[in-house]
Design an enzyme around this catalytic site. Sequence first.
Site, PDB file in Angstrom:
ATOM      1  N   HIS A 107     -26.264 -13.629  21.424  1.00 33.10           N
ATOM      2  CA  HIS A 107     -27.405 -14.478  21.791  1.00 33.10           C
ATOM      3  C   HIS A 107     -28.483 -13.641  22.497  1.00 33.10           C
ATOM      4  O   HIS A 107     -29.104 -14.085  23.453  1.00 33.10           O
ATOM      5  CB  HIS A 107     -26.930 -15.623  22.703  1.00 33.10           C
ATOM      6  CG  HIS A 107     -27.733 -16.882  22.567  1.00 33.10           C
ATOM      7  ND1 HIS A 107     -27.232 -18.042  22.038  1.00 33.10           N
ATOM      8  CD2 HIS A 107     -29.017 -17.178  22.909  1.00 33.10           C
ATOM      9  CE1 HIS A 107     -28.152 -18.991  22.067  1.00 33.10           C
ATOM     10  NE2 HIS A 107     -29.252 -18.488  22.588  1.00 33.10           N
ATOM     11  N   TYR A 128     -27.598 -26.751  17.188  1.00 32.59           N
ATOM     12  CA  TYR A 128     -26.717 -26.963  18.336  1.00 32.59           C
ATOM     13  C   TYR A 128     -26.150 -28.360  18.158  1.00 32.59           C
ATOM     14  O   TYR A 128     -26.916 -29.306  17.932  1.00 32.59           O
ATOM     15  CB  TYR A 128     -27.499 -26.932  19.651  1.00 32.59           C
ATOM     16  CG  TYR A 128     -27.953 -25.566  20.104  1.00 32.59           C
ATOM     17  CD1 TYR A 128     -27.040 -24.552  20.344  1.00 32.59           C
ATOM     18  CD2 TYR A 128     -29.297 -25.310  20.330  1.00 32.59           C
ATOM     19  CE1 TYR A 128     -27.460 -23.305  20.780  1.00 32.59           C
ATOM     20  CE2 TYR A 128     -29.726 -24.068  20.776  1.00 32.59           C
ATOM     21  CZ  TYR A 128     -28.802 -23.073  20.995  1.00 32.59           C
ATOM     22  OH  TYR A 128     -29.216 -21.836  21.429  1.00 32.59           O
ATOM     23  N   LYS A 141     -22.851 -18.591  14.196  1.00 29.90           N
ATOM     24  CA  LYS A 141     -23.573 -17.540  14.931  1.00 29.90           C
ATOM     25  C   LYS A 141     -23.026 -17.422  16.350  1.00 29.90           C
ATOM     26  O   LYS A 141     -23.000 -18.408  17.088  1.00 29.90           O
ATOM     27  CB  LYS A 141     -25.060 -17.887  14.983  1.00 29.90           C
ATOM     28  CG  LYS A 141     -25.917 -16.947  15.811  1.00 29.90           C
ATOM     29  CD  LYS A 141     -27.390 -17.270  15.643  1.00 29.90           C
ATOM     30  CE  LYS A 141     -28.293 -16.385  16.470  1.00 29.90           C
ATOM     31  NZ  LYS A 141     -28.359 -16.797  17.882  1.00 29.90           N
ATOM     32  N   THR A 189     -24.811 -22.389  16.016  1.00 28.28           N
ATOM     33  CA  THR A 189     -24.664 -21.473  17.153  1.00 28.28           C
ATOM     34  C   THR A 189     -23.527 -21.950  18.039  1.00 28.28           C
ATOM     35  O   THR A 189     -23.507 -23.102  18.480  1.00 28.28           O
ATOM     36  CB  THR A 189     -25.988 -21.372  17.935  1.00 28.28           C
ATOM     37  OG1 THR A 189     -26.972 -20.821  17.059  1.00 28.28           O
ATOM     38  CG2 THR A 189     -25.856 -20.473  19.161  1.00 28.28           C
ATOM     39  N   SER A 243     -35.129 -22.483  14.920  1.00 27.46           N
ATOM     40  CA  SER A 243     -34.291 -22.934  16.037  1.00 27.46           C
ATOM     41  C   SER A 243     -34.298 -24.448  16.148  1.00 27.46           C
ATOM     42  O   SER A 243     -35.325 -25.098  15.951  1.00 27.46           O
ATOM     43  CB  SER A 243     -34.808 -22.327  17.347  1.00 27.46           C
ATOM     44  OG  SER A 243     -34.232 -22.997  18.447  1.00 27.46           O
TER      45      SER A 243
HETATM   46  C1  FNR Z   1     -32.867 -16.824  21.510  1.00 26.88           C
HETATM   47  N1  FNR Z   1     -31.736 -16.990  20.720  1.00 26.88           N
HETATM   48  C2  FNR Z   1     -31.439 -18.238  20.232  1.00 26.88           C
HETATM   49  N2  FNR Z   1     -30.367 -18.403  19.404  1.00 26.88           N
HETATM   50  C3  FNR Z   1     -30.084 -19.612  18.885  1.00 26.88           C
HETATM   51  O1  FNR Z   1     -29.111 -19.732  18.146  1.00 26.88           O
HETATM   52  N3  FNR Z   1     -30.873 -20.693  19.176  1.00 26.88           N
HETATM   53  C4  FNR Z   1     -31.962 -20.614  19.985  1.00 26.88           C
HETATM   54  O2  FNR Z   1     -32.664 -21.591  20.213  1.00 26.88           O
HETATM   55  C5  FNR Z   1     -32.250 -19.345  20.567  1.00 26.88           C
HETATM   56  N4  FNR Z   1     -33.301 -19.199  21.401  1.00 26.88           N
HETATM   57  C6  FNR Z   1     -33.645 -17.955  21.858  1.00 26.88           C
HETATM   58  C7  FNR Z   1     -34.785 -17.813  22.633  1.00 26.88           C
HETATM   59  C8  FNR Z   1     -35.186 -16.544  23.045  1.00 26.88           C
HETATM   60  C9  FNR Z   1     -36.421 -16.394  23.863  1.00 26.88           C
HETATM   61  C10 FNR Z   1     -34.413 -15.409  22.682  1.00 26.88           C
HETATM   62  C11 FNR Z   1     -34.844 -14.025  23.078  1.00 26.88           C
HETATM   63  C12 FNR Z   1     -33.275 -15.554  21.929  1.00 26.88           C
HETATM   64  C13 FNR Z   1     -30.931 -15.815  20.310  1.00 26.88           C
HETATM   65  C14 FNR Z   1     -31.479 -15.187  19.032  1.00 26.88           C
HETATM   66  O3  FNR Z   1     -31.216 -15.995  17.919  1.00 26.88           O
HETATM   67  C15 FNR Z   1     -30.852 -13.827  18.744  1.00 26.88           C
HETATM   68  O4  FNR Z   1     -29.465 -13.932  18.798  1.00 26.88           O
HETATM   69  C16 FNR Z   1     -31.330 -12.717  19.711  1.00 26.88           C
HETATM   70  O5  FNR Z   1     -32.665 -12.897  20.076  1.00 26.88           O
HETATM   71  C17 FNR Z   1     -31.138 -11.355  19.068  1.00 26.88           C
HETATM   72  O6  FNR Z   1     -31.420 -10.342  19.958  1.00 26.88           O
HETATM   73  P1  FNR Z   1     -32.846  -9.584  20.057  1.00 26.88           P
HETATM   74  O7  FNR Z   1     -33.320  -9.296  18.639  1.00 26.88           O
HETATM   75  O8  FNR Z   1     -33.762 -10.502  20.787  1.00 26.88           O
HETATM   76  O9  FNR Z   1     -32.509  -8.356  20.822  1.00 26.88           O
END
Ligand code: FNR
Length: 360
Positions: A253, A131, A229, A157, A108
């Site tokens: 997300h 980002y 994404k 993203t 990330s």
């Molecule tokens: C995320 N996700 C996310 N996506 C991204 O592109 N950049 C980020 O910094 C983050 N940060 C983030 C933090 C936390 C705590 C969560 C739970 C999720 C989204 C992540 O990449 C992904 O899309 C989801 O977590 C997928 O769903 P599940 O597997 O958590 O159900």
Amino acid sequence: MASEPVNVNEFQELARQALPKMYYDFFTGGAEDQHTLKENVAAFRRIMLRPRVLVDVSRIDMSTTILGYKISAPIMIAPTAMHQLAHPEGEVATARAAAACNTIMILSNMSTCTVEEVASSCNAVRFFQLYVLKRRDISAQIVHRVEKNGYKAIVLTVDTPRLGRREADIKNRMVSPQLRNFEGLLSTEVDTDEGSNLEALAEGIFDTSLSWEDIGWLKSITNLPILIKGVLTHENARKAVEVGVAGIVVSNHGARQLDYTPATISVLEEVVHAVGGRVPVLFDGGVRRGTDVFKALALGAQAVLVGRPVVYGLAANGERGVRRVIEMLKDEFELTMALSGCSRVKDITRSHVTTEFDKL
Ligand code: FNR
């Protein structure tokens, strides 16, 4: 650990026990009513399997290739923010686990360990999630560091021009730890030091004007393949292919952004049809079982990304916890393949599942 978890869901309780409530809520939560959060998981439960019997399954090969990189199974690590809130070793531990499992981690942009620290801690194939910031020059510098440190793709993203309302974080007055990828880069603009309010931080730095035209800008500053994404519709899937991305991640997300978007598994096929095999389609949201991995592949995904379960594993037991989570999903997926009569990933087809929309 009191008793060994037997499935990925059991890691959530271990994470709850290990973490301060504020951090547990941050990792677990979704936006507003959390309707989509529940749906992401529930929609998988409405898809049933159509196994074939009397197939030789004495050898199961789960391996697959993503953008030319061979991985042991179609299960990758989604980019999730701030791993040091889950475990002191943070993203370094997660990356080592990814390497041990022979899979790809997407780091990330909002990580607590730097691009460089993660790169030097393991030799796994790594992608980087970006980002785009208002300060494009700073995003360009980060992309340059990512390239220099051997990351193999940029995952842009696109569902976060602003931060979704996560009400538990608001109640808990959740604050950001130091985001060290930005260290020394943003100090004059906004406060990225410890103690920044999450929403204010995101709104201070993210470029809310980002549009399709800007993919051209990103391509002009990097030779790395760019995946997008956060695509949920056939319209956007076509557009993404048109502008020349190398891949698409179907994602809401983890239901943290816009509540009442559909469960990702229910729109995967729409995106896959629109893409028509021109670029790989990856998938995330609600993957908790090997059967979920199988279902996503049957509906056309090349691989799934796993978000929260990885963080729960990390919180419960650091690198080893993440390894266990990935191994459990792999073991369950392997068994699902065997019991469905698929010895290779490419044997998994649309006819191995039935959804609520199918006419039988
Ligand atoms: C995320 N996700 C996310 N996506 C991204 O592109 N950049 C980020 O910094 C983050 N940060 C983030 C933090 C936390 C705590 C969560 C739970 C999720 C989204 C992540 O990449 C992904 O899309 C989801 O977590 C997928 O769903 P599940 O597997 O958590 O159900």
